[in-house]
Design an enzyme around this catalytic site. Structure first.
Site, PDB file in Angstrom:
ATOM      1  CB  SER A 125      -0.851  -0.035   1.269  1.00 47.94           C
ATOM      2  OG  SER A 125      -1.433   1.215   1.503  1.00 47.94           O
ATOM      3  CE1 TYR A 149      -3.868  -2.673   5.646  1.00 51.58           C
ATOM      4  CE2 TYR A 149      -3.269  -0.399   5.159  1.00 51.58           C
ATOM      5  CZ  TYR A 149      -3.647  -1.657   4.726  1.00 51.58           C
ATOM      6  OH  TYR A 149      -3.795  -1.899   3.379  1.00 51.58           O
ATOM      7  CE  LYS A 153      -1.549  -4.520   3.508  1.00 48.68           C
ATOM      8  NZ  LYS A 153      -1.890  -5.757   2.829  1.00 48.68           N
TER       9      LYS A 153
HETATM   10  P1  NAD Z   1     -11.167  -6.891   1.291  1.00 47.69           P
HETATM   11  O1  NAD Z   1     -11.376  -6.872   2.766  1.00 47.69           O
HETATM   12  O2  NAD Z   1     -12.344  -6.685   0.419  1.00 47.69           O
HETATM   13  O3  NAD Z   1     -10.448  -8.261   0.853  1.00 47.69           O
HETATM   14  C1  NAD Z   1      -9.634  -8.992   1.721  1.00 47.69           C
HETATM   15  C2  NAD Z   1     -10.159 -10.413   1.724  1.00 47.69           C
HETATM   16  O4  NAD Z   1      -9.332 -11.205   2.575  1.00 47.69           O
HETATM   17  C3  NAD Z   1     -11.587 -10.525   2.257  1.00 47.69           C
HETATM   18  O5  NAD Z   1     -12.365 -11.267   1.330  1.00 47.69           O
HETATM   19  C4  NAD Z   1     -11.446 -11.261   3.584  1.00 47.69           C
HETATM   20  O6  NAD Z   1     -12.561 -12.088   3.854  1.00 47.69           O
HETATM   21  C5  NAD Z   1     -10.164 -12.057   3.342  1.00 47.69           C
HETATM   22  N1  NAD Z   1      -9.417 -12.363   4.567  1.00 47.69           N
HETATM   23  C6  NAD Z   1      -9.115 -11.542   5.602  1.00 47.69           C
HETATM   24  N2  NAD Z   1      -8.401 -12.212   6.526  1.00 47.69           N
HETATM   25  C7  NAD Z   1      -8.234 -13.474   6.063  1.00 47.69           C
HETATM   26  C8  NAD Z   1      -7.586 -14.631   6.563  1.00 47.69           C
HETATM   27  N3  NAD Z   1      -6.979 -14.626   7.752  1.00 47.69           N
HETATM   28  N4  NAD Z   1      -7.611 -15.756   5.822  1.00 47.69           N
HETATM   29  C9  NAD Z   1      -8.223 -15.794   4.615  1.00 47.69           C
HETATM   30  N5  NAD Z   1      -8.879 -14.732   4.108  1.00 47.69           N
HETATM   31  C10 NAD Z   1      -8.882 -13.584   4.812  1.00 47.69           C
HETATM   32  O7  NAD Z   1     -10.014  -5.824   0.972  1.00 47.69           O
HETATM   33  P2  NAD Z   1      -9.476  -5.293  -0.422  1.00 47.69           P
HETATM   34  O8  NAD Z   1      -9.778  -3.843  -0.512  1.00 47.69           O
HETATM   35  O9  NAD Z   1      -9.878  -6.197  -1.520  1.00 47.69           O
HETATM   36  O10 NAD Z   1      -7.910  -5.402  -0.145  1.00 47.69           O
HETATM   37  C11 NAD Z   1      -7.145  -6.518  -0.577  1.00 47.69           C
HETATM   38  C12 NAD Z   1      -5.704  -6.312  -0.139  1.00 47.69           C
HETATM   39  O11 NAD Z   1      -5.212  -5.086  -0.679  1.00 47.69           O
HETATM   40  C13 NAD Z   1      -5.534  -6.214   1.376  1.00 47.69           C
HETATM   41  O12 NAD Z   1      -4.348  -6.891   1.736  1.00 47.69           O
HETATM   42  C14 NAD Z   1      -5.371  -4.723   1.607  1.00 47.69           C
HETATM   43  O13 NAD Z   1      -4.603  -4.452   2.753  1.00 47.69           O
HETATM   44  C15 NAD Z   1      -4.647  -4.290   0.340  1.00 47.69           C
HETATM   45  N6  NAD Z   1      -4.863  -2.878   0.030  1.00 47.69           N
HETATM   46  C16 NAD Z   1      -6.129  -2.398  -0.088  1.00 47.69           C
HETATM   47  C17 NAD Z   1      -6.318  -1.038  -0.342  1.00 47.69           C
HETATM   48  C18 NAD Z   1      -7.709  -0.470  -0.445  1.00 47.69           C
HETATM   49  O14 NAD Z   1      -7.854   0.747  -0.309  1.00 47.69           O
HETATM   50  N7  NAD Z   1      -8.746  -1.256  -0.701  1.00 47.69           N
HETATM   51  C19 NAD Z   1      -5.215  -0.178  -0.505  1.00 47.69           C
HETATM   52  C20 NAD Z   1      -3.935  -0.722  -0.395  1.00 47.69           C
HETATM   53  C21 NAD Z   1      -3.765  -2.085  -0.132  1.00 47.69           C
HETATM   54  N1  UFG Z   2     -12.284  11.505   3.664  1.00 47.44           N
HETATM   55  C1  UFG Z   2     -13.239  12.405   4.070  1.00 47.44           C
HETATM   56  N2  UFG Z   2     -14.386  11.917   4.615  1.00 47.44           N
HETATM   57  C2  UFG Z   2     -14.628  10.582   4.768  1.00 47.44           C
HETATM   58  C3  UFG Z   2     -13.640   9.671   4.337  1.00 47.44           C
HETATM   59  C4  UFG Z   2     -12.464  10.165   3.793  1.00 47.44           C
HETATM   60  O1  UFG Z   2     -13.061  13.620   3.953  1.00 47.44           O
HETATM   61  O2  UFG Z   2     -15.691  10.207   5.286  1.00 47.44           O
HETATM   62  C5  UFG Z   2     -11.050  12.025   3.032  1.00 47.44           C
HETATM   63  C6  UFG Z   2      -9.769  11.678   3.783  1.00 47.44           C
HETATM   64  O3  UFG Z   2      -9.509  12.660   4.778  1.00 47.44           O
HETATM   65  C7  UFG Z   2      -8.745  11.665   2.643  1.00 47.44           C
HETATM   66  C8  UFG Z   2      -9.549  11.169   1.435  1.00 47.44           C
HETATM   67  O4  UFG Z   2     -10.913  11.402   1.760  1.00 47.44           O
HETATM   68  O5  UFG Z   2      -8.315  12.973   2.367  1.00 47.44           O
HETATM   69  C9  UFG Z   2      -9.370   9.676   1.160  1.00 47.44           C
HETATM   70  O6  UFG Z   2      -9.642   8.940   2.360  1.00 47.44           O
HETATM   71  P1  UFG Z   2      -9.819   7.343   2.354  1.00 47.44           P
HETATM   72  O7  UFG Z   2     -10.167   6.956   3.755  1.00 47.44           O
HETATM   73  O8  UFG Z   2     -10.748   6.923   1.280  1.00 47.44           O
HETATM   74  O9  UFG Z   2      -8.387   6.816   1.935  1.00 47.44           O
HETATM   75  P2  UFG Z   2      -6.949   7.061   2.583  1.00 47.44           P
HETATM   76  O10 UFG Z   2      -6.116   7.753   1.543  1.00 47.44           O
HETATM   77  O11 UFG Z   2      -7.045   7.678   3.898  1.00 47.44           O
HETATM   78  O12 UFG Z   2      -6.439   5.568   2.806  1.00 47.44           O
HETATM   79  C10 UFG Z   2      -6.581   4.543   1.808  1.00 47.44           C
HETATM   80  C11 UFG Z   2      -6.742   3.208   2.502  1.00 47.44           C
HETATM   81  C12 UFG Z   2      -5.477   2.857   3.219  1.00 47.44           C
HETATM   82  C13 UFG Z   2      -4.319   2.879   2.260  1.00 47.44           C
HETATM   83  C14 UFG Z   2      -4.237   4.230   1.590  1.00 47.44           C
HETATM   84  C15 UFG Z   2      -3.146   4.259   0.538  1.00 47.44           C
HETATM   85  O13 UFG Z   2      -7.809   3.249   3.424  1.00 47.44           O
HETATM   86  O14 UFG Z   2      -5.573   1.556   3.734  1.00 47.44           O
HETATM   87  O15 UFG Z   2      -5.484   4.525   0.961  1.00 47.44           O
HETATM   88  O16 UFG Z   2      -3.319   3.205  -0.347  1.00 47.44           O
HETATM   89  F1  UFG Z   2      -3.186   2.675   2.946  1.00 47.44           F
END
Ligand code: NAD
Ligand code: UFG
Length: 340
Positions: A125, A149, A153
């Site tokens: 991330s 978190y 990572k």
């Molecule tokens: P998500 O929660 O939709 O998907 C994660 C999946 O992993 C879920 O289906 C959950 O049931 C499964 N899971 C959790 N713990 C588990 C375990 N112990 N064993 C087996 N399955 C398990 O999240 P996502 O948005 O699809 O994110 C996927 C990956 O990408 C995550 O590792 C997350 O940290 C990373 N990531 C997400 C974002 C974002 O903003 N969505 C940004 C950066 C990185």
């Molecule tokens: N924000 C608001 N109101 C809300 C939610 C978010 O103003 O209700 C703003 C935040 O302050 C930020 C922007 O919208 O400026 C984006 O916020 P998000 O929560 O959607 O995303 P972040 O950038 O904070 O974080 C996300 C994921 C993290 C990941 C990061 C970088 O949640 O897990 O992107 O990949 F690490």
């Protein structure tokens, strides 16, 4: 046909990536414990691609369970999405976050090594860049983390680099995602957060659909063009394609590939409200409130390395991201049916 294990494949990014993989000619097997997903998402993926996807409800921390899956399939690679991802929750529950994210990755890597499957694509991330001194962010920018978190990572990134130092036959990709939004164009699958969303776009879309009253914009006094936070929003299907390209790039040689998956464009919260109003033809009520603890002013990628090394570039523009989110949200106002 190459066979890929997708952990967390029932989740948001996992379901979309399964589609891209199958469309690119890969065979896909999913492991997920369904702690943040339902079987329905995968069922709909099967409908979209018209292929059955073997599914195992296994926790990645369950070594015996993983071994059973590896005995049944010979995998060429693993894409590891499974994990917990809510920054705020990670501060409340560090033990669960380290156990699932870090512990789960250790066990997975161990089982992979024992079955001689040494291609590992990891969901990292942009959070590993902490509060970046300069934007756009290149892969060699300084790393820092401010919550469990993010630290989980970074620990997994470092662990996988150590794995490679000890055994240079591994093929490892550390993919640093920026902010994934959007949904498959069918509107059948999308992001389905549990409870009130933490992230911006799921929150905005629930205001637009009438489930939530008003968006709180966290801070209007950042050093950004309009005072609200700036992020690099990337369409989840572009992100999914990045995984296919990473697998292809890893085939060429053993390595640790570290690459940003972002668009290079920064949009503010107010830009996002406007774009979503346009896509949905709804008004998104908002008020500007105080900053959220731990938030940063601006975070967006320098995507040039991905272009060079993966021959990959995000293609979908902001309007398309919002239209696709809206198609999913309006067709599924309550997300997937909640039978897990
Ligand atoms: P998500 O929660 O939709 O998907 C994660 C999946 O992993 C879920 O289906 C959950 O049931 C499964 N899971 C959790 N713990 C588990 C375990 N112990 N064993 C087996 N399955 C398990 O999240 P996502 O948005 O699809 O994110 C996927 C990956 O990408 C995550 O590792 C997350 O940290 C990373 N990531 C997400 C974002 C974002 O903003 N969505 C940004 C950066 C990185
Ligand atoms: N924000 C608001 N109101 C809300 C939610 C978010 O103003 O209700 C703003 C935040 O302050 C930020 C922007 O919208 O400026 C984006 O916020 P998000 O929560 O959607 O995303 P972040 O950038 O904070 O974080 C996300 C994921 C993290 C990941 C990061 C970088 O949640 O897990 O992107 O990949 F690490």
């Amino acid at each position: 046909m190459k066979k890929i294990l997708v952990t967390g494949g029932a989740g948001y990014i996992g379901t979309h990536t399964c589609i891209e993989l199958i469309e690119a000619g890969y065979e896909v097997v999913v492991v997920d414990n369904l702690c943040n997903a339902s079987k329905e998402g995968l069922k709909r993926v099967e409908e979209i691609v018209n292929v059955e996807i073997p599914f195992y409800r296994v926790d990645v921390r369950d070594k015996t369970g993983l071994i059973e899956v590896f005995k049944q399939h010979k995998f060429d690679a693993v894409i590891h999405f499974a994990g917990l991802k809510a920054v705020g929750e990670s501060v409340e529950k560090p033990i669960e976050y380290y156990d699932t994210n870090v512990g789960g990755s250790f066990i997975l890597a161990e089982v992979m090594r024992d079955f001689n499957c040494k291609t590992f694509v990891f969901s990292s991330s942009a959070t590993v860049y902490g509060n970046p001194k300069t934007v756009p962010i290149k892969e060699d920018s300084p790393l820092s983390v401010t919550n469990p978190y993010g630290r989980s990572k970074l620990m997994i990134e470092e662990f996988l680099q150590d794995v490679f130092v000890a055994d240079e036959t591994w093929h490892i990709a550390l993919l640093r995602y920026f902010n994934p939004i959007g949904a498959h164009k069918s509107g059948l699958i999308g992001e389905d957060p549990n409870g009130t969303p933490n992230n911006l776009i799921p929150y905005i879309s629930q205001v637009a659909i009438g489930k939530l009253d008003k968006l709180s914009i966290f801070g209007g006094d950042y050093n950004t063009p309009d005072g609200t936070g700036v992020r690099d929003y990337i369409h989840v299907m572009d992100l999914a394609k990045g995984h296919v390209r990473a697998l292809q790039a890893l085939e060429n040689k053993p390595q640790v590939l570290i690459v940003n998956l972002g668009t290079g464009n920064g949009y503010s919260v107010l830009d996002m409200v406007k774009a979503f109003e346009k896509a949905s033809e709804k008004t998104v009520a908002y008020k500007i409130t105080k900053r959220r603890a731990g938030d940063i002013a601006a975070c967006y990628a320098d995507p040039t390395y991905a272009i060079e090394i993966l021959d990959w570039k995000a293609e979908r523009e902001l309007d398309k991201m919002c239209q696709d989110t809206w198609r999913w949200q309006s067709a599924n106002p309550n997300g997937y049916p909640r039978h897990k």
